[in-house]
Enzyme design. Structure first.
Site, PDB file in Angstrom:
ATOM      1  NE  ARG A  71      23.606 -40.684  21.181  1.00 35.62           N
ATOM      2  CZ  ARG A  71      24.733 -40.070  21.529  1.00 35.62           C
ATOM      3  NH1 ARG A  71      25.243 -39.124  20.752  1.00 35.62           N
ATOM      4  NH2 ARG A  71      25.355 -40.410  22.639  1.00 35.62           N
ATOM      5  CB  CYS A  90      25.805 -33.235  23.752  1.00 39.37           C
ATOM      6  SG  CYS A  90      27.562 -33.003  24.145  1.00 39.37           S
TER       7      CYS A  90
END
Length: 280
Positions: free
Chosen positions: A180, A237
């Protein structure tokens, strides 16, 4: 002082009226599962809190990330209904890795309640130790007198990050996995990549293969590049949840507490003028 408690230590204090266990098991792909798992079996006396209902507020499309902070007054009322006082020791528990327990841990500290620890190994470790579980609904308690005092110095917003992207005294730490971070795979958010200048520090590597936290020395090794510096760390995040895991890990490693970018990647990408980086 460690931010963790092991299952045996908790078991000895489970009947202490000054201790409260909150079970925050949650699964992004199955939002209802955490509550049903709790109903099937939980630590005696534990109370359930859900990430998207209790530990977050409503999303404002185009402005917030996926899990905005809860309203302090509403969270204060929630804690009071659960009998929380200023000196209550709160134990945050999830299914093991601490990914959601660390969010509750951070929220309480943000609101001025430092008497909080996460259960090392979570509910899986509790069960593996053969400790008692129950299906009983927690009993009503007398209303507590918890008072929320938000400390906004623990936060950083997108505007300040944008202004300091070239500032060598600020280091962003991205808690997501490498795929990611690099933009190779993005299963949740509509745009892949990371904030320019960020370093990838996957929060899942703060725990071992059995779901227990690394010890302080092992965590210091993870944070070695910043241990002997005056660089200010910022944790983010996808939505400001697992970033809290890296904040706890940094404290356990002996570093000053990093600030949290609560909007994280899911908010950063709402503004097309904000730069995006890909690759390792």
């Amino acid at each position: 002082m460690t931010q963790r408690i092991d299952v045996n230590s908790l078991a000895k204090r489970l009947k202490d009226p000054g201790v409260c266990v909150f079970d925050v098991r949650f699964y992004l792909e199955q939002p209802a599962r955490g509550r049903s798992d709790f109903a099937a079996a939980h630590i005696p006396g534990a109370r359930y809190l859900r990430l998207d209902e209790n530990l977050s507020s409503s999303i404002i499309p185009g402005k917030t990330g996926r899990h905005p902070l809860p309203d302090p007054a509403q969270f204060e009322a929630l804690m009071r209904r659960n009998g929380i006082n200023h000196d209550t020791l709160i134990i945050a528990c999830d299914d093991g890795p601490g990914l959601f327990a660390s969010r509750l841990w951070w929220l309480l500290r943000w609101l001025g309640h430092t008497q909080v620890k996460i259960l090392d190994g979570g509910f899986k470790a509790w069960q593996a130790a053969g400790l008692s579980v129950t299906q009983e609904t927690p009993r009503p308690v007398a209303e507590g007198h918890f008072v929320a005092h938000p400390d906004h110095s623990k936060l950083i917003d997108a505007q300040e990050i944008s202004q300091r992207l070239d500032d060598p005294s600020l280091q962003l730490l991205d808690a997501r996995g490498p795929a990611r971070f690099s933009g190779e795979n993005e299963p949740i958010d509509p745009i892949a990549g990371h904030i320019p200048g960020a370093a990838n520090l996957p929060c899942t590597s703060n725990i071992d293969s059995n779901g227990f936290w690394l010890d302080s020395q092992q965590l210091r090794t993870r944070f070695e590049p910043w241990m002997a510096t005056d660089i200010e760390l910022v944790s983010y995040c996808g939505s400001g949840v697992t970033a809290c895991h890296n904040i706890l890990a940094a404290i356990e490693a002996g570093l000053p507490e990093p600030r949290l970018y609560i909007g994280s990647w899911s908010q950063w990408i709402t503004d097309p003028d904000r730069p995006i980086a890909t690759g390792a």
